[in-house]
Scaffold this motif. Structure first.
Motif, PDB file in Angstrom:
ATOM      1  N   ASN A 171       0.857  -1.183   0.000  1.00  0.00           N
ATOM      2  CA  ASN A 171       0.000   0.000   0.000  1.00  0.00           C
ATOM      3  C   ASN A 171       0.896   1.236   0.000  1.00  0.00           C
ATOM      4  OD1 ASN A 171      -1.475   2.253   1.031  1.00  0.00           O
ATOM      5  ND2 ASN A 171      -3.044   0.827   1.713  1.00  0.00           N
ATOM      6  N   PRO A 172       0.743   2.132  -0.986  1.00  0.00           N
ATOM      7  CA  PRO A 172       1.656   3.271  -1.072  1.00  0.00           C
ATOM      8  C   PRO A 172       1.495   4.272   0.066  1.00  0.00           C
ATOM      9  CG  PRO A 172      -0.149   3.505  -2.646  1.00  0.00           C
ATOM     10  CD  PRO A 172      -0.258   2.128  -2.064  1.00  0.00           C
ATOM     11  N   ASN A 173       0.375   4.245   0.771  1.00  0.00           N
ATOM     12  CA  ASN A 173       0.134   5.233   1.831  1.00  0.00           C
ATOM     13  C   ASN A 173       0.288   4.660   3.234  1.00  0.00           C
ATOM     14  OD1 ASN A 173      -0.357   6.999  -0.159  1.00  0.00           O
ATOM     15  ND2 ASN A 173      -2.540   7.269   0.217  1.00  0.00           N
ATOM     16  N   SER A 174       0.832   3.463   3.355  1.00  0.00           N
ATOM     17  CA  SER A 174       0.928   2.842   4.671  1.00  0.00           C
ATOM     18  C   SER A 174       2.122   1.915   4.718  1.00  0.00           C
ATOM     19  CB  SER A 174      -0.345   2.058   4.988  1.00  0.00           C
ATOM     20  OG  SER A 174      -0.181   1.306   6.170  1.00  0.00           O
ATOM     21  N   ASN A 175       2.757   1.850   5.871  1.00  0.00           N
ATOM     22  CA  ASN A 175       3.880   0.935   6.060  1.00  0.00           C
ATOM     23  C   ASN A 175       3.428  -0.425   6.544  1.00  0.00           C
ATOM     24  OD1 ASN A 175       5.808   2.899   5.356  1.00  0.00           O
ATOM     25  ND2 ASN A 175       5.754   3.762   7.439  1.00  0.00           N
ATOM     26  N   THR A 176       2.154  -0.571   6.873  1.00  0.00           N
ATOM     27  CA  THR A 176       1.697  -1.797   7.522  1.00  0.00           C
ATOM     28  C   THR A 176       0.656  -2.563   6.719  1.00  0.00           C
ATOM     29  OG1 THR A 176       0.030  -0.549   8.752  1.00  0.00           O
ATOM     30  CG2 THR A 176       2.163  -0.841   9.792  1.00  0.00           C
ATOM     31  N   THR A 177      -0.081  -1.876   5.820  1.00  0.00           N
ATOM     32  CA  THR A 177      -1.189  -2.512   5.126  1.00  0.00           C
ATOM     33  C   THR A 177      -0.727  -3.107   3.807  1.00  0.00           C
ATOM     34  OG1 THR A 177      -2.734  -0.965   6.116  1.00  0.00           O
ATOM     35  CG2 THR A 177      -3.490  -2.174   4.174  1.00  0.00           C
ATOM     36  N   THR A 178      -1.044  -4.370   3.574  1.00  0.00           N
ATOM     37  CA  THR A 178      -0.683  -5.063   2.344  1.00  0.00           C
ATOM     38  C   THR A 178      -1.915  -5.707   1.743  1.00  0.00           C
ATOM     39  OG1 THR A 178       1.542  -5.553   3.163  1.00  0.00           O
ATOM     40  CG2 THR A 178       0.728  -6.875   1.329  1.00  0.00           C
ATOM     41  N   VAL A 179      -2.162  -5.436   0.476  1.00  0.00           N
ATOM     42  CA  VAL A 179      -3.214  -6.122  -0.260  1.00  0.00           C
ATOM     43  C   VAL A 179      -2.584  -7.301  -0.973  1.00  0.00           C
ATOM     44  CG1 VAL A 179      -4.925  -5.932  -2.090  1.00  0.00           C
ATOM     45  CG2 VAL A 179      -4.550  -4.020  -0.543  1.00  0.00           C
ATOM     46  N   GLU A 180      -3.115  -8.476  -0.746  1.00  0.00           N
ATOM     47  CA  GLU A 180      -2.565  -9.715  -1.320  1.00  0.00           C
ATOM     48  C   GLU A 180      -3.381 -10.099  -2.544  1.00  0.00           C
ATOM     49  OE1 GLU A 180      -3.366 -11.982   2.091  1.00  0.00           O
ATOM     50  OE2 GLU A 180      -1.760 -11.110   3.281  1.00  0.00           O
ATOM     51  N   LEU A 181      -2.778 -10.019  -3.712  1.00  0.00           N
ATOM     52  CA  LEU A 181      -3.477 -10.321  -4.951  1.00  0.00           C
ATOM     53  C   LEU A 181      -3.463 -11.813  -5.232  1.00  0.00           C
ATOM     54  CD1 LEU A 181      -2.529  -7.645  -7.634  1.00  0.00           C
ATOM     55  CD2 LEU A 181      -4.650  -7.887  -6.353  1.00  0.00           C
ATOM     56  N   PHE A 182      -4.552 -12.319  -5.769  1.00  0.00           N
ATOM     57  CA  PHE A 182      -4.633 -13.701  -6.209  1.00  0.00           C
ATOM     58  C   PHE A 182      -4.333 -13.787  -7.701  1.00  0.00           C
ATOM     59  CE2 PHE A 182      -7.177 -13.616  -2.412  1.00  0.00           C
ATOM     60  CZ  PHE A 182      -6.832 -14.794  -1.785  1.00  0.00           C
ATOM     61  N   SER A 183      -3.535 -14.778  -8.074  1.00  0.00           N
ATOM     62  CA  SER A 183      -3.301 -15.022  -9.494  1.00  0.00           C
ATOM     63  C   SER A 183      -4.505 -15.755 -10.059  1.00  0.00           C
ATOM     64  CB  SER A 183      -2.035 -15.833  -9.707  1.00  0.00           C
ATOM     65  OG  SER A 183      -2.158 -17.102  -9.079  1.00  0.00           O
ATOM     66  N   MET A 184      -4.908 -15.376 -11.274  1.00  0.00           N
ATOM     67  CA  MET A 184      -6.107 -15.949 -11.877  1.00  0.00           C
ATOM     68  C   MET A 184      -5.876 -16.200 -13.362  1.00  0.00           C
ATOM     69  SD  MET A 184      -9.079 -13.611 -10.122  1.00  0.00           S
ATOM     70  CE  MET A 184     -10.352 -14.718 -10.699  1.00  0.00           C
ATOM     71  N   GLN A 185      -6.576 -17.192 -13.885  1.00  0.00           N
ATOM     72  CA  GLN A 185      -6.538 -17.481 -15.307  1.00  0.00           C
ATOM     73  C   GLN A 185      -7.589 -16.618 -16.001  1.00  0.00           C
ATOM     74  OE1 GLN A 185      -6.982 -21.725 -15.944  1.00  0.00           O
ATOM     75  NE2 GLN A 185      -5.891 -22.185 -14.039  1.00  0.00           N
ATOM     76  N   LEU A 186      -7.128 -15.673 -16.807  1.00  0.00           N
ATOM     77  CA  LEU A 186      -8.036 -14.714 -17.415  1.00  0.00           C
ATOM     78  C   LEU A 186      -7.795 -14.611 -18.914  1.00  0.00           C
ATOM     79  CD1 LEU A 186      -7.620 -11.867 -14.776  1.00  0.00           C
ATOM     80  CD2 LEU A 186      -9.601 -13.368 -15.004  1.00  0.00           C
ATOM     81  N   ALA A 187      -8.844 -14.224 -19.652  1.00  0.00           N
ATOM     82  CA  ALA A 187      -8.709 -13.940 -21.071  1.00  0.00           C
ATOM     83  C   ALA A 187      -7.978 -12.606 -21.241  1.00  0.00           C
ATOM     84  CB  ALA A 187     -10.082 -13.892 -21.726  1.00  0.00           C
ATOM     85  N   SER A 188      -7.746 -12.223 -22.479  1.00  0.00           N
ATOM     86  CA  SER A 188      -6.998 -11.000 -22.742  1.00  0.00           C
ATOM     87  C   SER A 188      -7.723  -9.763 -22.225  1.00  0.00           C
ATOM     88  CB  SER A 188      -6.728 -10.864 -24.241  1.00  0.00           C
ATOM     89  OG  SER A 188      -7.950 -10.833 -24.966  1.00  0.00           O
ATOM     90  N   LYS A 189      -9.054  -9.826 -22.125  1.00  0.00           N
ATOM     91  CA  LYS A 189      -9.826  -8.721 -21.585  1.00  0.00           C
ATOM     92  C   LYS A 189     -10.818  -9.258 -20.573  1.00  0.00           C
ATOM     93  CE  LYS A 189     -12.871  -4.853 -22.867  1.00  0.00           C
ATOM     94  NZ  LYS A 189     -13.519  -4.138 -24.002  1.00  0.00           N
ATOM     95  N   SER A 190     -10.769  -8.741 -19.342  1.00  0.00           N
ATOM     96  CA  SER A 190     -11.725  -9.125 -18.299  1.00  0.00           C
ATOM     97  C   SER A 190     -12.199  -7.872 -17.599  1.00  0.00           C
ATOM     98  CB  SER A 190     -11.097 -10.104 -17.299  1.00  0.00           C
ATOM     99  OG  SER A 190      -9.920  -9.552 -16.727  1.00  0.00           O
ATOM    100  N   LEU A 191     -13.422  -7.909 -17.098  1.00  0.00           N
ATOM    101  CA  LEU A 191     -14.023  -6.717 -16.508  1.00  0.00           C
ATOM    102  C   LEU A 191     -15.194  -7.098 -15.610  1.00  0.00           C
ATOM    103  CD1 LEU A 191     -16.241  -4.933 -19.210  1.00  0.00           C
ATOM    104  CD2 LEU A 191     -15.217  -7.180 -19.572  1.00  0.00           C
ATOM    105  N   THR A 192     -15.733  -6.130 -14.914  1.00  0.00           N
ATOM    106  CA  THR A 192     -16.915  -6.201 -14.048  1.00  0.00           C
ATOM    107  C   THR A 192     -16.853  -7.333 -13.019  1.00  0.00           C
ATOM    108  OG1 THR A 192     -18.213  -7.535 -15.634  1.00  0.00           O
ATOM    109  CG2 THR A 192     -18.397  -5.139 -15.781  1.00  0.00           C
ATOM    110  N   PRO A 193     -15.839  -7.349 -12.136  1.00  0.00           N
ATOM    111  CA  PRO A 193     -15.832  -8.370 -11.084  1.00  0.00           C
ATOM    112  C   PRO A 193     -16.965  -8.140 -10.089  1.00  0.00           C
ATOM    113  CG  PRO A 193     -14.175  -6.718 -10.625  1.00  0.00           C
ATOM    114  CD  PRO A 193     -14.727  -6.393 -11.990  1.00  0.00           C
ATOM    115  N   TYR A 194     -17.446  -9.251  -9.505  1.00  0.00           N
ATOM    116  CA  TYR A 194     -18.468  -9.176  -8.461  1.00  0.00           C
ATOM    117  C   TYR A 194     -18.123 -10.225  -7.410  1.00  0.00           C
ATOM    118  CZ  TYR A 194     -22.941  -9.111  -6.056  1.00  0.00           C
ATOM    119  OH  TYR A 194     -23.917  -9.001  -5.092  1.00  0.00           O
ATOM    120  N   LEU A 195     -18.102  -9.829  -6.139  1.00  0.00           N
ATOM    121  CA  LEU A 195     -17.744 -10.724  -5.045  1.00  0.00           C
ATOM    122  C   LEU A 195     -18.983 -11.283  -4.354  1.00  0.00           C
ATOM    123  CD1 LEU A 195     -14.795  -8.767  -3.393  1.00  0.00           C
ATOM    124  CD2 LEU A 195     -14.618 -10.924  -4.653  1.00  0.00           C
ATOM    125  N   LEU A 196     -18.911 -12.560  -4.011  1.00  0.00           N
ATOM    126  CA  LEU A 196     -19.972 -13.240  -3.269  1.00  0.00           C
ATOM    127  C   LEU A 196     -19.341 -14.034  -2.136  1.00  0.00           C
ATOM    128  CD1 LEU A 196     -22.815 -14.544  -2.812  1.00  0.00           C
ATOM    129  CD2 LEU A 196     -22.120 -16.290  -4.478  1.00  0.00           C
TER     130      LEU A 196
END
Length: 410
Positions: free
Chosen positions: A30-55
């Motif tokens: 996180n560029p504004n914090s020394n303590t907060t980290t966002v952990e990204l998940f690797s995913m299999q995606l097409a060349s263009k992906s959009l409109t994520p929705y979480l459940l």
């Protein structure tokens, strides 16, 4: 009469069902914090992906999204968080005649071993002539063929869907319905909002109009309280005031629309900026964007009685927000709200008593429409986030990450 068996006994098991795995992958500081980290998940995606929705269900976290290789055939996919990453993506449905839009995106809902999802399918050649198509699935089986949510057969806009799991493995669905925007005199044209229930077998019943004149293209939101479902949306008065309204399902009947809070935002066009809501039992929280007198603001408001009355709104932004909000409850006293501001996605806690937590930067982003609407879900001791990263003029890629809940706590 709505067919709810043991409604008040079962409803508590469906409210705020949020558990989580804790697996993490790639780290982004996180560029504004020394303590907060966002952990990204690797995913299999097409060349263009959009409109994520979480459940978040009572067992798992899912993400759905749309993707394409050539902008002609689109697929709606979803994946589940496993032990080390998201599962292999599964295609829900695909089509070459879809309406694919940055703001009117598909959603997915889960209820026990059942899932319900939707896409938008063109019904005619007009830009905004499309229908809401549903797909259902029993866990570990195939998705059903698409079937239409509404029965009007009018070539008009239908979209901006919200879904809720209900008792007896049913679903509630609400959407904007443009059947009265065409084939009528201009003075009678109006976008409406409707609601309906869907049985486990896919039967649609009790489809009713909830409000006969609403804002044309702002997302809807819904939450399940101990008293029943509620729907919040941007309303529209004859004087072009577009504030938030709520309808509640009480004693098998929908209440009349009621203004949630008088922002008195008068605007002669749709701002494309809908509300989001969450609930635990009869605690309801709503986040929304407004700009009365050109003063942009993101507000959060709590109700302690399932939306019948509300406390005072709480301003949560940093002074120049674009909106595109999401919100979820940690408990009956405190929520986490996210929003877009100055090309960044921010989030913070907000409590009933007005106390605001520190601001956490989730990611930098773009203010372009193609960056879409960031998503947020609290799941056990983790906070999941998803957004669309604009890669170039026509390209985009969804991002899904997580961070500890205690990152938000002082």
């Amino acid at each position: 009469m709505i067919r709810f068996t043991g409604f008040f006994l079962l409803i508590l098991s469906l409210i705020s069902c949020k558990n989580s795995s804790k697996e993490k992958l790639e780290n982004i500081e996180n560029p504004n914090s020394n303590t907060t980290t966002v952990e990204l998940f690797s995913m299999q995606l097409a060349s263009k992906s959009l409109t994520p929705y979480l459940l978040a269900t009572d067992e798992d976290v899912y993400v759905s999204w749309q993707e394409t290789e050539n902008d002609s055939v689109f697929k709606l996919k979803y994946a589940k968080l496993g032990n080390t990453s998201f599962s292999t993506p599964e295609t829900i449905t695909q089509g070459s005649n879809w309406f694919v839009n940055w703001a009117d995106y598909p959603v997915i809902s889960g209820n026990d071993n059942l899932f319900l999802a939707h896409t938008l399918q063109k019904s005619a050649t007009g830009i905004y002539t499309y229908d809401v198509m549903l797909n259902r699935k029993v866990k570990d089986s195939s998705w059903s063929q698409s079937f239409k949510l509404h029965k009007d057969n009018v070539e008009a806009e239908h979209g901006f869907v919200s879904m809720l799991p209900m008792p007896d493995q049913e679903f509630f669905v609400t959407w904007l319905d443009g059947r009265h925007t065409v084939n009528v005199s201009e003075d009678k044209r109006a976008m409406t909002i409707r609601g309906a229930f869907v049985t486990p077998e896919g039967e649609i019943y009790n489809s009713v109009e909830l409000d006969g004149k609403v804002c044309d293209c702002c997302q809807t939101t819904a939450a399940l309280t101990a008293n029943g479902p509620v729907v919040i949306y941007r309303d529209r008065s004859d004087a072009e005031v577009r504030d938030m309204s709520i309808v509640r399902f009480v004693n098998d009947t929908w209440t009349s629309p009621k203004t949630l809070y008088n922002d008195n935002w008068k605007i002669n066009g749709c701002p494309v900026n809908g509300p989001r809501a969450a609930s635990i039992e009869n605690t309801l929280v709503v986040a929304w964007f407004a700009a009365p007198n050109e003063a942009s603001q993101v507000n959060v408001i709590f109700s302690e009685d399932a939306g019948e009355h509300f406390l005072k709104p709480i301003k949560v932004d940093l002074g120049n927000p674009n909106g595109r909000v999401d919100v979820d409850l940690i408990n009956e006293q405190t929520a986490i709200v996210s929003w877009l501001e100055d090309a960044s996605i921010y989030a913070r806690t907000v409590s009933k008593d007005g106390k605001l937590g520190k601001v956490v930067t989730i990611s930098d982003t773009s203010e372009k429409r193609s960056s879409g609407f960031p998503q947020l879900e609290i799941f056990k001791d983790r906070v999941f986030v998803a957004w669309t990263k604009v890669t170039n003029e026509k390209g985009s890629k969804i991002q899904v990450g997580q961070l500890p809940l205690n990152s938000f706590l002082d």
